[in-house]
Design a protein around this motif. Structure first.
Motif, PDB file in Angstrom:
ATOM      1  N   GLY A   1       0.710  -1.322   0.060  1.00 57.36           N
ATOM      2  CA  GLY A   1      -0.003  -0.031  -0.029  1.00 57.36           C
ATOM      3  C   GLY A   1       0.897   1.232  -0.013  1.00 57.36           C
ATOM      4  N   TYR A   2       2.038   1.125  -0.357  1.00 59.49           N
ATOM      5  CA  TYR A   2       3.000   2.574  -0.406  1.00 59.49           C
ATOM      6  C   TYR A   2       2.725   2.924  -1.816  1.00 59.49           C
ATOM      7  N   SER A   3       2.932   4.281  -1.564  1.00 60.84           N
ATOM      8  CA  SER A   3       2.905   5.078  -3.252  1.00 60.84           C
ATOM      9  C   SER A   3       4.162   5.924  -3.076  1.00 60.84           C
ATOM     10  N   TRP A   4       4.601   6.360  -4.402  1.00 60.37           N
ATOM     11  CA  TRP A   4       5.689   7.115  -4.636  1.00 60.37           C
ATOM     12  C   TRP A   4       5.359   8.666  -4.462  1.00 60.37           C
ATOM     13  N   SER A   5       6.164   9.185  -3.709  1.00 61.26           N
ATOM     14  CA  SER A   5       5.837  10.936  -3.427  1.00 61.26           C
ATOM     15  C   SER A   5       6.821  11.510  -4.218  1.00 61.26           C
ATOM     16  N   GLY A   6       7.808  11.074  -4.983  1.00 57.16           N
ATOM     17  CA  GLY A   6       8.709  11.937  -5.777  1.00 57.16           C
ATOM     18  C   GLY A   6      10.110  11.826  -5.181  1.00 57.16           C
ATOM     19  N   LYS A   7      10.042  11.475  -3.635  1.00 53.31           N
ATOM     20  CA  LYS A   7      11.451  11.358  -3.103  1.00 53.31           C
ATOM     21  C   LYS A   7      11.468  10.047  -2.269  1.00 53.31           C
ATOM     22  N   SER A   8      10.484   9.579  -1.870  1.00 49.18           N
ATOM     23  CA  SER A   8      10.218   8.181  -1.275  1.00 49.18           C
ATOM     24  C   SER A   8       9.216   7.580  -1.446  1.00 49.18           C
ATOM     25  N   TRP A   9       8.808   6.373  -1.116  1.00 52.12           N
ATOM     26  CA  TRP A   9       7.709   5.480  -1.018  1.00 52.12           C
ATOM     27  C   TRP A   9       7.051   5.762   0.336  1.00 52.12           C
ATOM     28  N   ASP A  10       5.752   6.422   0.421  1.00 55.48           N
ATOM     29  CA  ASP A  10       5.168   6.624   1.622  1.00 55.48           C
ATOM     30  C   ASP A  10       4.012   6.035   1.964  1.00 55.48           C
ATOM     31  N   ARG A  11       3.620   5.761   3.081  1.00 53.88           N
ATOM     32  CA  ARG A  11       2.309   5.241   3.437  1.00 53.88           C
ATOM     33  C   ARG A  11       1.635   5.859   4.713  1.00 53.88           C
ATOM     34  N   LYS A  12       0.612   6.395   4.537  1.00 54.07           N
ATOM     35  CA  LYS A  12      -0.377   6.973   5.525  1.00 54.07           C
ATOM     36  C   LYS A  12      -1.008   6.055   6.573  1.00 54.07           C
ATOM     37  N   ILE A  13      -0.612   6.205   7.704  1.00 57.11           N
ATOM     38  CA  ILE A  13      -1.195   5.148   8.904  1.00 57.11           C
ATOM     39  C   ILE A  13      -2.411   5.751   9.367  1.00 57.11           C
ATOM     40  N   THR A  14      -3.530   4.924   9.388  1.00 60.91           N
ATOM     41  CA  THR A  14      -4.622   5.267  10.007  1.00 60.91           C
ATOM     42  C   THR A  14      -5.077   4.236  11.100  1.00 60.91           C
ATOM     43  N   LYS A  15      -6.206   4.599  11.745  1.00 59.00           N
ATOM     44  CA  LYS A  15      -6.820   3.631  12.885  1.00 59.00           C
ATOM     45  C   LYS A  15      -7.188   2.204  12.318  1.00 59.00           C
ATOM     46  N   THR A  16      -7.508   2.162  10.788  1.00 60.55           N
ATOM     47  CA  THR A  16      -7.457   0.730  10.390  1.00 60.55           C
ATOM     48  C   THR A  16      -6.734   0.079   9.523  1.00 60.55           C
ATOM     49  N   ASN A  17      -5.508   0.618   9.424  1.00 60.40           N
ATOM     50  CA  ASN A  17      -4.172  -0.042   9.226  1.00 60.40           C
ATOM     51  C   ASN A  17      -2.887  -0.176   9.871  1.00 60.40           C
ATOM     52  N   GLY A  18      -3.085   0.679  11.119  1.00 58.45           N
ATOM     53  CA  GLY A  18      -1.703   0.981  12.048  1.00 58.45           C
ATOM     54  C   GLY A  18      -1.913  -0.374  13.152  1.00 58.45           C
ATOM     55  N   PRO A  19      -1.375  -0.106  14.416  1.00 58.26           N
ATOM     56  CA  PRO A  19      -0.457   1.123  14.452  1.00 58.26           C
ATOM     57  C   PRO A  19       0.884   1.077  13.640  1.00 58.26           C
ATOM     58  N   VAL A  20       1.557   2.304  13.747  1.00 53.55           N
ATOM     59  CA  VAL A  20       2.668   2.514  13.001  1.00 53.55           C
ATOM     60  C   VAL A  20       3.622   1.708  13.295  1.00 53.55           C
ATOM     61  N   SER A  21       3.959   1.156  14.482  1.00 52.98           N
ATOM     62  CA  SER A  21       4.965   0.516  14.949  1.00 52.98           C
ATOM     63  C   SER A  21       4.753  -1.313  14.114  1.00 52.98           C
ATOM     64  N   GLU A  22       3.475  -1.472  14.408  1.00 50.37           N
ATOM     65  CA  GLU A  22       3.203  -3.085  13.676  1.00 50.37           C
ATOM     66  C   GLU A  22       3.457  -2.862  11.963  1.00 50.37           C
ATOM     67  N   ARG A  23       3.194  -1.819  11.534  1.00 47.64           N
ATOM     68  CA  ARG A  23       3.388  -1.783   9.962  1.00 47.64           C
ATOM     69  C   ARG A  23       4.728  -1.909   9.514  1.00 47.64           C
ATOM     70  N   SER A  24       5.175  -0.842  10.371  1.00 49.40           N
ATOM     71  CA  SER A  24       7.061  -0.747   9.832  1.00 49.40           C
ATOM     72  C   SER A  24       7.673  -1.867  10.164  1.00 49.40           C
ATOM     73  N   ALA A  25       7.139  -2.630  11.052  1.00 51.24           N
ATOM     74  CA  ALA A  25       7.831  -3.971  11.647  1.00 51.24           C
ATOM     75  C   ALA A  25       7.445  -5.087  10.344  1.00 51.24           C
ATOM     76  N   GLU A  26       6.144  -4.996   9.936  1.00 46.55           N
ATOM     77  CA  GLU A  26       5.781  -5.925   9.129  1.00 46.55           C
ATOM     78  C   GLU A  26       6.583  -5.629   7.760  1.00 46.55           C
ATOM     79  N   LEU A  27       6.674  -4.525   7.412  1.00 42.93           N
ATOM     80  CA  LEU A  27       7.436  -4.169   6.251  1.00 42.93           C
ATOM     81  C   LEU A  27       8.961  -4.399   6.219  1.00 42.93           C
ATOM     82  N   GLY A  28       9.398  -4.078   7.295  1.00 43.22           N
ATOM     83  CA  GLY A  28      10.864  -4.574   7.644  1.00 43.22           C
ATOM     84  C   GLY A  28      11.091  -6.090   7.622  1.00 43.22           C
ATOM     85  N   ASN A  29      10.268  -6.810   8.131  1.00 42.94           N
ATOM     86  CA  ASN A  29      10.421  -8.118   8.086  1.00 42.94           C
ATOM     87  C   ASN A  29      10.290  -8.784   6.605  1.00 42.94           C
TER      88      ASN A  29
END
Length: 377
Positions: A206-234
């Motif tokens: 679900g990340y999208s290109w911003s022109g400088k990096s790949w970004d993803r907005k974290i909301t209540k239905t796809n977070g928390p941010v710690s879990e999503r960043s750990a999932e991406l890293g894994n």
């Protein structure tokens, strides 16, 4: 030129030499005697200088170089310069930023870096004596280039060291270039050199290109941010990419796979309605669509299956069976509906017995002699 006698603010008698037009002399005399006498003023300065020396030691400021008298006075002047910078607030910075070119392309934090640069690098007493009357604007204009260059180099060296200790490599890596994962309050940004495998992974998450990096907005239905960043890293580690995550706890989660997988099935409340909106992100899941559409009164609308809150029990059973979660707004819809049911008037209606209608003609025919002759066959 004339000498005038009077009493100083400290109470000592003395005289002052006043020159100039007669109409100005009275003002000059009053001003002169509103101050302390020279001896008291000198004693006050010496006391201030001694306190400044002691305070400089407490603050662990660099020692100043110069004669004993120069160093004593310069310590006081240096503290006054620090105070001048401290009184220059972020609000003051915002007010002058558009007025004076010295502040162009700077942020308030840069002003603080300039102050630190001066204090750490200007150790000659003569510097503070020569510049004792200069403004914040002067110091910013004169020293911003040197100060920011030094700070940038220092920060870069510190960042390189921190990156080194925050980088982990998978045993079977496909590149030596780490993927930098930046974890913000409500957003994750990812950057590395161009790589098609990396691009596929982040796009699928679900990340999208911003022109400088790949970004993803974290909301209540796809977070928390710690879990999503750990999932991406894994996922990146398992694909052979080294990763950089500054947060040690998140980094360990990524290594150990110790995170809660993202829930992709949600039940929302459709805005301004009393309907649930059932959503899922799996593509082409016809079976899930059929299950959702089997709910009472369901209909398809704008990418969601809608069901009225009246059928909340069936929707709750559906959610439990197929791993859906309710948003807070959807939960509130259920609670509100339940409360409305509690307030509803409940009655026990009276049962009305229905009277059986009789066939009157048949009764007459069967009544014997009472039957009229003209009614017989």
């Amino acid at each position: 030129m004339a000498w005038y006698c009077g009493t100083y603010s400290c109470g000592h008698e003395g005289r002052v030499n006043v020159i100039g037009p007669s109409k100005e002399r009275e003002w000059k005399i009053d001003r002169a005697f509103s101050k302390m006498c020279p001896d008291c003023y000198k004693a006050q300065l010496e006391e201030e200088n001694q306190k400044a020396i002691e305070l400089a030691k407490e603050m662990e400021l660099p020692d100043l170089q110069g004669s004993e008298k120069q160093v004593a006075w310069a310590n006081t002047l240096r503290l006054k310069l620090i105070e001048k910078f401290d009184k220059f607030t972020e609000k003051d910075f915002d007010e002058v930023k558009g007025l004076f070119p010295e502040f162009d392309n700077l942020i308030y934090d840069d002003v603080l870096k300039i102050k630190d640069y001066i204090i750490l690098n200007k150790t000659k007493a003569s510097f503070y004596i020569d510049n004792r009357n200069e403004s914040i604007r002067y110091f910013v204009e004169t020293y911003k280039k040197q100060a920011l260059e030094v700070n940038n180099e220092t920060e870069k060296a510190m960042l390189d060291d921190i990156k080194t200790e925050s980088t982990v490599f998978p045993e079977e890596r496909i590149t030596d270039v780490p993927v930098e994962i930046t974890v913000l309050e409500d957003k994750i940004t990812v950057s590395t050199e161009k790589n098609d495998d990396f691009k596929t992974i982040v796009k699928n998450l679900g990340y999208s290109w911003s022109g400088k990096s790949w970004d993803r907005k974290i909301t209540k239905t796809n977070g928390p941010v710690s879990e999503r960043s750990a999932e991406l890293g894994n996922k990146l580690l398992n694909a052979g990419f080294p990763i950089v995550i500054f947060d040690e706890e998140i980094r360990q989660k990524a290594i150990n796979g110790d995170f809660e997988p993202e829930c992709k099935r949600w039940i929302f409340r459709r805005k301004n309605t009393d309907c649930f909106a059932i959503n899922w992100t799996e593509r082409d899941n016809d079976d899930l669509y059929k299950k959702a559409r089997s709910l009472p009164g369901s209909k398809w609308s704008n990418g969601s299956v809608l069901v009225r809150v009246n059928h909340y029990q069936e929707v709750e059973e559906f959610a439990e069976l197929y791993g859906f979660r309710f948003t807070e707004a959807a939960k509130e819809l259920i609670d509100t509906y339940k409360k409305s049911l509690e307030k509803a008037t409940v009655v026990k209606p009276a049962k009305v017995e229905e009277t059986e209608l009789k066939d009157g003609l048949q009764e007459i025919l069967e009544s014997g002699d009472d039957i009229l002759d003209d009614l017989k066959d």
